[in-house]
Design an enzyme around this catalytic site. Structure first.
Site, PDB file in Angstrom:
ATOM      1  N   ASP A  10       0.844  -1.190  -0.127  1.00 11.25           N
ATOM      2  CA  ASP A  10       0.006  -0.144  -0.070  1.00 11.25           C
ATOM      3  C   ASP A  10       0.837   1.123  -0.080  1.00 11.25           C
ATOM      4  O   ASP A  10       2.136   1.100   0.437  1.00 11.25           O
ATOM      5  CB  ASP A  10      -0.784   0.030   1.211  1.00 11.25           C
ATOM      6  N   ASP A  12      -0.444   5.091   0.664  1.00 10.27           N
ATOM      7  CA  ASP A  12      -0.595   6.272   1.693  1.00 10.27           C
ATOM      8  C   ASP A  12      -0.652   5.477   3.069  1.00 10.27           C
ATOM      9  O   ASP A  12      -1.471   4.597   3.372  1.00 10.27           O
ATOM     10  CB  ASP A  12      -2.023   6.754   1.535  1.00 10.27           C
ATOM     11  N   ASP A 217      -1.903  -0.478   5.914  1.00 15.46           N
ATOM     12  CA  ASP A 217      -2.332  -0.003   7.134  1.00 15.46           C
ATOM     13  C   ASP A 217      -3.672   0.142   7.506  1.00 15.46           C
ATOM     14  O   ASP A 217      -4.198   0.335   8.395  1.00 15.46           O
ATOM     15  CB  ASP A 217      -1.609   1.536   7.284  1.00 15.46           C
TER      16      ASP A 217
END
Ligand code: MG
Length: 286
Positions: A10, A12, A217
């Site tokens: 991922d 961001d 996240d």
């Protein structure tokens, strides 16, 4: 037979810091992975326009998965053969998993009138408004608005109306996915399906098995993390670790964002103690 590791990450809040979008704490580890020819494949909600810029900034020349698994862009010539079921667009072989964004905008317009005061879609945001919502620079906000497969919404209503909206959209064939800041409305795509498809392509092209290592996240990373051989959850300054449903190895970072990224890749793939134990994840020849 050794397996070759593939890193799916991922962007961001994972490779880029949640607040300042910096990846400086991950640079050394990225370089170490590049030296070992371990591919780092971005798997993100970001757009093609954002990702082509970021790939240059970070120095990635690997394929990337964009818009939450809706599409994969593979640089032409990256593999010896063009993967099946892809088409050529510009400098890329493209694999699509969703209908185009126009389809979802039409559906929102036709079906979600009752919720029209509860959300603001990207399609009705100006560059200035997106800058205010995200702290993106105007140049980057411009790139973030050019989406091809799904519509991100900023939810302004309460949780009850959001759940009712999700139920309605699901009943008319749309799929919703909560990202770090936005609720995405689009096709039945996720980061996990796209990762699996691309991992299969690598397996065929390498002629060896691969081990998928995924890092994320947020909740929109769960499908990827659950589908990966090794799941790495990156600690977020804004929310708890999402709950994963998997029996496989899961690692949680102690540091936030890119620091946690570097910490966990070091531990999993790069630390000498792991290699000296004949780690099956060592890259070929290592
Ligand atoms: Mg994220």
């Amino acid at each position: 037979m050794t397996t070759r590791p593939l890193i799916f990450t991922d962007i961001d809040g994972t490779l880029l810091d949640h607040f300042d979008y910096s990846f400086s704490h991950a640079i050394e580890v990225i370089e170490a992975l590049n030296e070992r020819q371990i591919p780092i494949i971005a798997n993100t909600s970001k757009t093609f326009a954002e990702m082509t810029k970021l790939q240059q900034t970070v120095g990635f020349n690997s394929p990337f998965i964009s818009e939450n698994g809706a599409v994969i862009y593979i640089p032409i010539g990256y593999f010896a053969q063009q993967p099946e079921d892809t088409f050529t667009q510009g400098y890329y072989w493209v694999k699509e998993f969703s209908q185009p964004r126009e389809y979802w905008l039409k559906l929102l317009n036709e079906q979600a009138q009752a919720f029209k005061n509860d959300f603001v879609g990207f399609s009705s945001l100006s560059v200035e408004e997106l800058c205010e919502l995200t702290d993106l620079s105007p140049d980057n906000a411009k790139l973030a608005l050019v989406r091809h497969y799904a519509e991100p919404l900023l939810w302004k209503g309460d949780e009850t109306s959001k759940q009712a909206f999700i139920k309605l959209m699901t009943s008319v064939g749309a799929h919703t996915l909560q990202g770090g800041r936005f609720l995405h409305v689009g096709g039945d795509t996720d980061k996990g399906k796209a990762m699996k498809w691309l991992a299969d392509v690598y397996t065929k092209q390498y002629g060896t098995p691969v081990t998928t290592v995924a890092l994320g996240d947020s909740g929109n990373d769960n499908a990827m993390l659950e589908a990966a051989d090794i799941a790495i959850q990156i600690k977020s300054p804004t929310h708890e670790f999402p709950t994963l449903t998997t029996n496989k190895k899961t690692i949680k970072s102690t540091e936030y964002g890119p620091k946690g990224w570097a910490e966990c890749i070091n531990k999993t793939l790069l630390s000498s103690s792991v290699e000296s134990q004949n780690n099956p994840l060592s890259s070929e020849g290592a």
